[in-house]
Design a protein around this motif. Structure first.
Motif, PDB file in Angstrom:
ATOM      1  N   ASP A 113       0.832  -1.213   0.000  1.00  0.00           N
ATOM      2  CA  ASP A 113       0.000   0.000   0.000  1.00  0.00           C
ATOM      3  C   ASP A 113       0.865   1.262   0.000  1.00  0.00           C
ATOM      4  N   GLN A 146      -9.561  11.631   1.368  1.00  0.00           N
ATOM      5  CA  GLN A 146     -10.622  10.942   0.621  1.00  0.00           C
ATOM      6  C   GLN A 146     -10.320  10.956  -0.876  1.00  0.00           C
ATOM      7  N   SER A 183      -7.721   8.336  -1.504  1.00  0.00           N
ATOM      8  CA  SER A 183      -8.347   7.030  -1.298  1.00  0.00           C
ATOM      9  C   SER A 183      -9.132   6.603  -2.527  1.00  0.00           C
ATOM     10  N   ASP A 184      -9.916   7.499  -3.083  1.00  0.00           N
ATOM     11  CA  ASP A 184     -10.713   7.198  -4.277  1.00  0.00           C
ATOM     12  C   ASP A 184      -9.819   6.896  -5.478  1.00  0.00           C
ATOM     13  N   THR A 215     -10.444   4.746   2.880  1.00  0.00           N
ATOM     14  CA  THR A 215      -9.992   5.930   3.623  1.00  0.00           C
ATOM     15  C   THR A 215      -9.498   5.585   5.014  1.00  0.00           C
ATOM     16  N   LEU A 237      -6.113   3.938   4.701  1.00  0.00           N
ATOM     17  CA  LEU A 237      -5.132   4.907   4.227  1.00  0.00           C
ATOM     18  C   LEU A 237      -4.755   5.883   5.329  1.00  0.00           C
ATOM     19  N   SER A 238      -5.732   6.267   6.124  1.00  0.00           N
ATOM     20  CA  SER A 238      -5.472   7.181   7.233  1.00  0.00           C
ATOM     21  C   SER A 238      -4.523   6.558   8.252  1.00  0.00           C
TER      22      SER A 238
END
Length: 379
Positions: free
Chosen positions: A272, A294, A297-298, A304, A307-308
Motif C-alpha cells: 500500500d 478521501q 483514497s478514491d 480511507t 489509508l489514514s
C-alpha cells in the motif's frame, strides 16, 4: 468624568459595535449561515448583559425583566460552544439535543421563581438589598462559575480534536483558522476569568472593587468585539472543512487492536505504501490546494480508514505534513531550476499547492531548515 459617565460611554460604543456586527453576520450572504447566526446570538446576548449601566439609568428598581436580563448570561457560553462546534465541522446542524444547553438558564430562573418572580415590588427590593445572604443568588453565581470552567474546557478539547482530525485528513490552509480560533477562545477565557474575579469581590467586603473591574471588563469586551470584527471582515473563511463522522487515527488503531489484531500485515503495508508513493510522484495530486485523504483514497483504491492509519500511524506523519513534504520537494526542484530564476516565491508556492505564504514558509523551513528565499540564494 465620573465612573458612571465612563461606564455609559463605553457601554454605548460596545452595544453599537455588537449590534452592528450581529446585523452583518445575519445579513451577509454566505453558506455558513448557522455559524454566523450562532455568533450573532452570542453577541446579542452579550450586548444585553453589558447594558446594565444604561438600564440602571432608567430603571432603578428591581423587576422581572431586569432579573431575566441578568440570567441571559447563562446562554452566552453555550452559544459560543455551539458556534465553535459549527465552525469546526462542516456537517454541523442544530438538533433537539442541543436544547440541553438551556438547562442552566432554566434552572436559575426556576430557583428565582418563588422568592423573586412571584413576589411584590417590596419583596423584590428586600431580596436585592440582602443579595449577599440570598442562597438563590449564591447558587446562581456558583453555577455560572462552574458553567464557565466546564464549557471552556469543552471548547479547548473540541479544538484540539478538530485540529488533529484536520491534520490527519486534509492538506489545505484551514489550520491557520484553527490558530485564530484558539487565540480567540483563549482571550475569551481570560475575560471570563476576570468576570469570576469581579463576582468574588461583589460578594466580599470590598464590593466597590467589583465596580471598577466591571469598567475594565467593558473596555476589554469592546477590544474583543473590534478584534473579531477585523478578523471577520479580513478572513471570511474559517475552519469549516471537517466531517464530524471522521475518527481520530488513535481511536481507529485502538479499536482494531481490540477487535481485529494485526489486521494489516507488514507485506500489505509495504504494498500500500509503494502504491501511495508511486501515485504521489507520478500523478502529483498534492498540486491541488484542497486535497483531502478521501481524494487519494478514491484514486488509488485504498479505503480511507486504512489509508489514514497507513499515513498517520504507520508512516508516522500527519496527512497534512505528508502532503506538504511533496509540495516542498516540488518547490525545491523549481528553485533549483536555472531556467526559472525569474519565477517569484509567491508564484512557486501557488504552483505547488500552497495557499498562503505563511504556511509555505513554515512547511519549507520545517523540511529544509531554511526559508525558501535563503535556500534559493545559497544554491
Amino acid at each position: 468624568m465620573n465612573k458612571m459617565n465612563v461606564l455609559s460611554i463605553v457601554t454605548v460604543i460596545s452595544l453599537f459595535i455588537s449590534f452592528f456586527l450581529a446585523f452583518f453576520l445575519v445579513t451577509v450572504k454566505t453558506e455558513h449561515k448557522t455559524s454566523n447566526r450562532l455568533f450573532a446570538f452570542f453577541l446579542i446576548i452579550t450586548a444585553i448583559d453589558i447594558s446594565d449601566p444604561l438600564i440602571s439609568l432608567v430603571a432603578d428598581v428591581p423587576s422581572n425583566p431586569g432579573m431575566l436580563r441578568n440570567s441571559l448570561a447563562f446562554l452566552q457560553i453555550p452559544a459560543f460552544y455551539l458556534y465553535v462546534l459549527s465552525v469546526c465541522y462542516s456537517d454541523f446542524k442544530l438538533k433537539p439535543k442541543h436544547l440541553l444547553h438551556l438547562l442552566p438558564f432554566l434552572a436559575v430562573n426556576l430557583v428565582l421563581l418563588p422568592h423573586f418572580y412571584m413576589v411584590d415590588l417590596a419583596s423584590k427590593i428586600n431580596f436585592i438589598e440582602h443579595r449577599q445572604s440570598r442562597i438563590e443568588l449564591q447558587f446562581n453565581h456558583i453555577l455560572f462559575h462552574i458553567q464557565i470552567v466546564t464549557y471552556f474546557i469543552a471548547v479547548f478539547i473540541l479544538l484540539r480534536k478538530a485540529k488533529k482530525l484536520y491534520l490527519e485528513n486534509y492538506a489545505g490552509i484551514s489550520i491557520n483558522s484553527y490558530h485564530w480560533l484558539f487565540q480567540f477562545t483563549s482571550v475569551l477565557t481570560i475575560l471570563y476569568l476576570i468576570v469570576i474575579l469581579k463576582n468574588i469581590f461583589k460578594f466580599s467586603e470590598y464590593p466597590y472593587i467589583s465596580e471598577w473591574i466591571k469598567i475594565g471588563i467593558l473596555v476589554f469586551e469592546l477590544f474583543i468585539i473590534c478584534w473579531y470584527l477585523y478578523k471577520a471582515l479580513n478572513n471570511p473563511g474559517l475552519f469549516r472543512n471537517i466531517d464530524s463522522r471522521l475518527q481520530l487515527v488513535s481511536d481507529i488503531v485502538l479499536e482494531e487492536k481490540k477487535n481485529e489484531p494485526q489486521t494489516v500485515s507488514d507485506h500489505e503495508f509495504s504494498e500500500d505504501l509503494t502504491k501511495l508513493k508511486k501515485y504521489m510522484m507520478e500523478e502529483k495530486p498534492f498540486l491541488n490546494p484542497s486535497l483531502t485523504i478521501q481524494d487519494i483514497s478514491d484514486a488509488i483504491g485504498i479505503p480511507t480508514r486504512e489509508l489514514s492509519v497507513l499515513i498517520n500511524h504507520r508512516v508516522g506523519q500527519h496527512f497534512y505534513d505528508f502532503v506538504n513534504t511533496y509540495r516542498v520537494e516540488e518547490a525545491m526542484d523549481i528553485l533549483k531550476d536555472g531556467t526559472k530564476t525569474k519565477v517569484t516565491i509567491l508564484e512557486i508556492l501557488y504552483e505547488v499547492g500552497f495557499n498562503s505564504k505563511s504556511s509555505f514558509n513554515t512547511a519549507f523551513k520545517k523540511h529544509t531548515g531554511n526559508t525558501p528565499t535563503f535556500y534559493r540564494k545559497n544554491l
